[in-house]
Motif scaffolding. Structure first.
Motif, PDB file in Angstrom:
ATOM      1  N   MET A   1       0.859  -1.341  -0.038  1.00  0.00           N
ATOM      2  CA  MET A   1      -0.051   0.037  -0.019  1.00  0.00           C
ATOM      3  C   MET A   1       0.927   1.326   0.055  1.00  0.00           C
ATOM      4  O   MET A   1       0.532   2.246  -0.750  1.00  0.00           O
ATOM      5  CB  MET A   1      -1.012  -0.030   1.335  1.00  0.00           C
ATOM      6  N   SER A   2       1.926   1.213   0.752  1.00  0.00           N
ATOM      7  CA  SER A   2       2.855   2.443   0.748  1.00  0.00           C
ATOM      8  C   SER A   2       3.375   2.757  -0.556  1.00  0.00           C
ATOM      9  O   SER A   2       3.389   3.798  -0.857  1.00  0.00           O
ATOM     10  CB  SER A   2       3.903   2.228   1.862  1.00  0.00           C
ATOM     11  N   GLY A   3       3.730   1.401  -1.307  1.00  0.00           N
ATOM     12  CA  GLY A   3       4.390   2.130  -2.624  1.00  0.00           C
ATOM     13  C   GLY A   3       3.574   2.661  -3.641  1.00  0.00           C
ATOM     14  O   GLY A   3       3.922   3.497  -4.193  1.00  0.00           O
ATOM     15  N   ALA A   4       2.238   2.355  -3.733  1.00  0.00           N
ATOM     16  CA  ALA A   4       0.897   2.851  -4.517  1.00  0.00           C
ATOM     17  C   ALA A   4       0.894   4.303  -4.166  1.00  0.00           C
ATOM     18  O   ALA A   4       0.832   5.170  -4.715  1.00  0.00           O
ATOM     19  CB  ALA A   4      -0.205   2.251  -4.400  1.00  0.00           C
ATOM     20  N   THR A   5       0.949   4.771  -2.891  1.00  0.00           N
ATOM     21  CA  THR A   5       0.767   6.056  -2.277  1.00  0.00           C
ATOM     22  C   THR A   5       2.050   6.685  -2.536  1.00  0.00           C
ATOM     23  O   THR A   5       1.706   7.926  -3.222  1.00  0.00           O
ATOM     24  CB  THR A   5       0.646   6.175  -0.862  1.00  0.00           C
ATOM     25  N   ASP A   6       3.243   6.170  -2.505  1.00  0.00           N
ATOM     26  CA  ASP A   6       4.400   6.979  -3.080  1.00  0.00           C
ATOM     27  C   ASP A   6       4.353   7.272  -4.720  1.00  0.00           C
ATOM     28  O   ASP A   6       4.745   8.618  -4.856  1.00  0.00           O
ATOM     29  CB  ASP A   6       5.790   6.249  -2.762  1.00  0.00           C
ATOM     30  N   ALA A   7       4.265   6.271  -5.327  1.00  0.00           N
ATOM     31  CA  ALA A   7       4.040   6.564  -6.834  1.00  0.00           C
ATOM     32  C   ALA A   7       2.911   7.551  -7.224  1.00  0.00           C
ATOM     33  O   ALA A   7       3.226   8.320  -8.201  1.00  0.00           O
ATOM     34  CB  ALA A   7       3.707   5.441  -7.473  1.00  0.00           C
ATOM     35  N   MET A   8       1.823   7.429  -6.615  1.00  0.00           N
ATOM     36  CA  MET A   8       0.828   8.559  -6.786  1.00  0.00           C
ATOM     37  C   MET A   8       1.347   9.995  -6.530  1.00  0.00           C
ATOM     38  O   MET A   8       0.983  11.060  -7.043  1.00  0.00           O
ATOM     39  CB  MET A   8      -0.497   8.284  -6.138  1.00  0.00           C
ATOM     40  N   GLY A   9       2.161   9.897  -5.160  1.00  0.00           N
ATOM     41  CA  GLY A   9       2.539  11.281  -4.906  1.00  0.00           C
ATOM     42  C   GLY A   9       3.449  11.966  -5.604  1.00  0.00           C
ATOM     43  O   GLY A   9       3.469  13.098  -5.916  1.00  0.00           O
ATOM     44  N   THR A  10       4.429  11.049  -6.162  1.00  0.00           N
ATOM     45  CA  THR A  10       5.352  11.654  -7.222  1.00  0.00           C
ATOM     46  C   THR A  10       4.926  11.868  -8.273  1.00  0.00           C
ATOM     47  O   THR A  10       5.314  12.732  -9.288  1.00  0.00           O
ATOM     48  CB  THR A  10       6.532  10.557  -7.320  1.00  0.00           C
ATOM     49  N   LYS A  11       3.765  11.420  -8.805  1.00  0.00           N
ATOM     50  CA  LYS A  11       2.964  11.597 -10.155  1.00  0.00           C
ATOM     51  C   LYS A  11       2.413  12.941  -9.863  1.00  0.00           C
ATOM     52  O   LYS A  11       2.294  13.682 -10.935  1.00  0.00           O
ATOM     53  CB  LYS A  11       2.038  10.425 -10.518  1.00  0.00           C
ATOM     54  N   TRP A  12       1.652  13.111  -8.755  1.00  0.00           N
ATOM     55  CA  TRP A  12       1.165  14.511  -8.537  1.00  0.00           C
ATOM     56  C   TRP A  12       1.995  15.540  -8.564  1.00  0.00           C
ATOM     57  O   TRP A  12       1.889  16.794  -8.858  1.00  0.00           O
ATOM     58  CB  TRP A  12       0.176  14.381  -7.216  1.00  0.00           C
ATOM     59  N   LEU A  13       3.242  15.049  -7.938  1.00  0.00           N
ATOM     60  CA  LEU A  13       4.510  16.273  -7.939  1.00  0.00           C
ATOM     61  C   LEU A  13       4.788  16.836  -9.195  1.00  0.00           C
ATOM     62  O   LEU A  13       5.040  17.729  -9.688  1.00  0.00           O
ATOM     63  CB  LEU A  13       5.457  15.721  -7.190  1.00  0.00           C
ATOM     64  N   ALA A  14       4.876  15.604  -9.986  1.00  0.00           N
ATOM     65  CA  ALA A  14       5.434  15.833 -11.495  1.00  0.00           C
ATOM     66  C   ALA A  14       4.398  16.701 -12.265  1.00  0.00           C
ATOM     67  O   ALA A  14       4.660  17.765 -12.958  1.00  0.00           O
ATOM     68  CB  ALA A  14       5.654  14.503 -12.429  1.00  0.00           C
ATOM     69  N   GLY A  15       3.163  16.344 -12.131  1.00  0.00           N
ATOM     70  CA  GLY A  15       1.948  17.375 -12.508  1.00  0.00           C
ATOM     71  C   GLY A  15       1.894  18.529 -11.958  1.00  0.00           C
ATOM     72  O   GLY A  15       1.755  19.702 -12.902  1.00  0.00           O
ATOM     73  N   THR A  16       2.370  18.609 -11.000  1.00  0.00           N
ATOM     74  CA  THR A  16       2.207  19.936 -10.216  1.00  0.00           C
ATOM     75  C   THR A  16       3.384  20.830 -10.713  1.00  0.00           C
ATOM     76  O   THR A  16       3.228  22.018 -11.334  1.00  0.00           O
ATOM     77  CB  THR A  16       2.257  19.987  -8.939  1.00  0.00           C
TER      78      THR A  16
ATOM     79  N   LEU B   1      -2.048  11.640 -13.114  1.00  0.00           N
ATOM     80  CA  LEU B   1      -1.962  10.669 -12.089  1.00  0.00           C
ATOM     81  C   LEU B   1      -2.409   9.433 -12.886  1.00  0.00           C
ATOM     82  O   LEU B   1      -2.387   8.158 -12.613  1.00  0.00           O
ATOM     83  CB  LEU B   1      -3.470  10.952 -11.299  1.00  0.00           C
ATOM     84  N   LEU B   2      -2.793   9.341 -14.159  1.00  0.00           N
ATOM     85  CA  LEU B   2      -2.936   8.451 -15.251  1.00  0.00           C
ATOM     86  C   LEU B   2      -1.737   7.734 -15.606  1.00  0.00           C
ATOM     87  O   LEU B   2      -1.747   6.627 -16.479  1.00  0.00           O
ATOM     88  CB  LEU B   2      -3.876   8.911 -16.386  1.00  0.00           C
ATOM     89  N   PHE B   3      -0.659   8.160 -15.652  1.00  0.00           N
ATOM     90  CA  PHE B   3       0.711   7.454 -16.079  1.00  0.00           C
ATOM     91  C   PHE B   3       0.816   6.332 -15.210  1.00  0.00           C
ATOM     92  O   PHE B   3       0.427   6.070 -14.264  1.00  0.00           O
ATOM     93  CB  PHE B   3       1.832   8.444 -15.931  1.00  0.00           C
ATOM     94  N   ARG B   4       1.477   4.983 -15.774  1.00  0.00           N
ATOM     95  CA  ARG B   4       1.845   3.970 -15.324  1.00  0.00           C
ATOM     96  C   ARG B   4       2.684   4.231 -14.330  1.00  0.00           C
ATOM     97  O   ARG B   4       2.727   3.114 -12.950  1.00  0.00           O
ATOM     98  CB  ARG B   4       2.446   3.072 -16.392  1.00  0.00           C
ATOM     99  N   SER B   5       3.541   4.914 -14.262  1.00  0.00           N
ATOM    100  CA  SER B   5       4.757   5.133 -13.264  1.00  0.00           C
ATOM    101  C   SER B   5       5.204   6.461 -13.007  1.00  0.00           C
ATOM    102  O   SER B   5       4.855   7.467 -14.081  1.00  0.00           O
ATOM    103  CB  SER B   5       5.869   4.472 -13.513  1.00  0.00           C
ATOM    104  N   SER B   6       5.590   6.918 -12.156  1.00  0.00           N
ATOM    105  CA  SER B   6       6.098   8.251 -11.597  1.00  0.00           C
ATOM    106  C   SER B   6       7.427   8.770 -12.822  1.00  0.00           C
ATOM    107  O   SER B   6       7.221   9.796 -13.122  1.00  0.00           O
ATOM    108  CB  SER B   6       6.643   8.559 -10.537  1.00  0.00           C
ATOM    109  N   ALA B   7       8.089   7.832 -13.159  1.00  0.00           N
ATOM    110  CA  ALA B   7       9.108   8.153 -14.151  1.00  0.00           C
ATOM    111  C   ALA B   7       8.579   8.474 -15.740  1.00  0.00           C
ATOM    112  O   ALA B   7       8.922   9.324 -16.116  1.00  0.00           O
ATOM    113  CB  ALA B   7       9.911   7.023 -14.212  1.00  0.00           C
TER     114      ALA B   7
END
Length: 103
Positions: free
Chosen positions: A1-16, A61-67
């Motif tokens: 669960m923590s990995g999914a939250t981290d990935a979403m957070g970095t995707k959101w940060l990239a979008g921001t 947030l729709l990207f598969r990974s934060s990278a």
């Protein structure tokens, strides 16, 4: 669960972080070729910039990974700002400061 939250957070940060300059560039590109010049659409571009930025953040947030989010948004920024700078570098568009009337 923590990995999914981290990935979403970095995707959101990239979008921001990458979404704001991308939104500004997209809105600028949209008004550059108006018949009256950019002066006729600058208010509309400023007003439209916030909803475009929010849409970019949401879509990031729709990207598969934060990278992939960082790479695609970074590439989109390079493409849009390259399109903005290309006419100026080619000598087809004046620099912003030289286009202002002398006071």
């Amino acid at each position: 669960m923590s990995g999914a939250t981290d990935a979403m957070g970095t995707k959101w940060l990239a979008g921001t972080l990458l979404g704001l300059p991308l939104a500004v560039a997209l809105c600028t590109l949209a008004i550059l070729w108006l018949p009256g010049g950019w002066e006729t659409g600058v208010v509309a571009a400023v007003v439209t910039c916030l909803p475009v930025w929010v849409a970019i953040i949401s879509c990031s947030l729709l990207f598969r990974s934060s990278a992939s989010a960082w790479l695609w948004l970074g590439g989109a920024n390079l493409l849009c700002f390259g399109a903005l700078w290309a006419p100026r570098l080619a000598g087809a568009a004046p620099a912003a400061l030289s286009a202002l009337p002398a006071s």
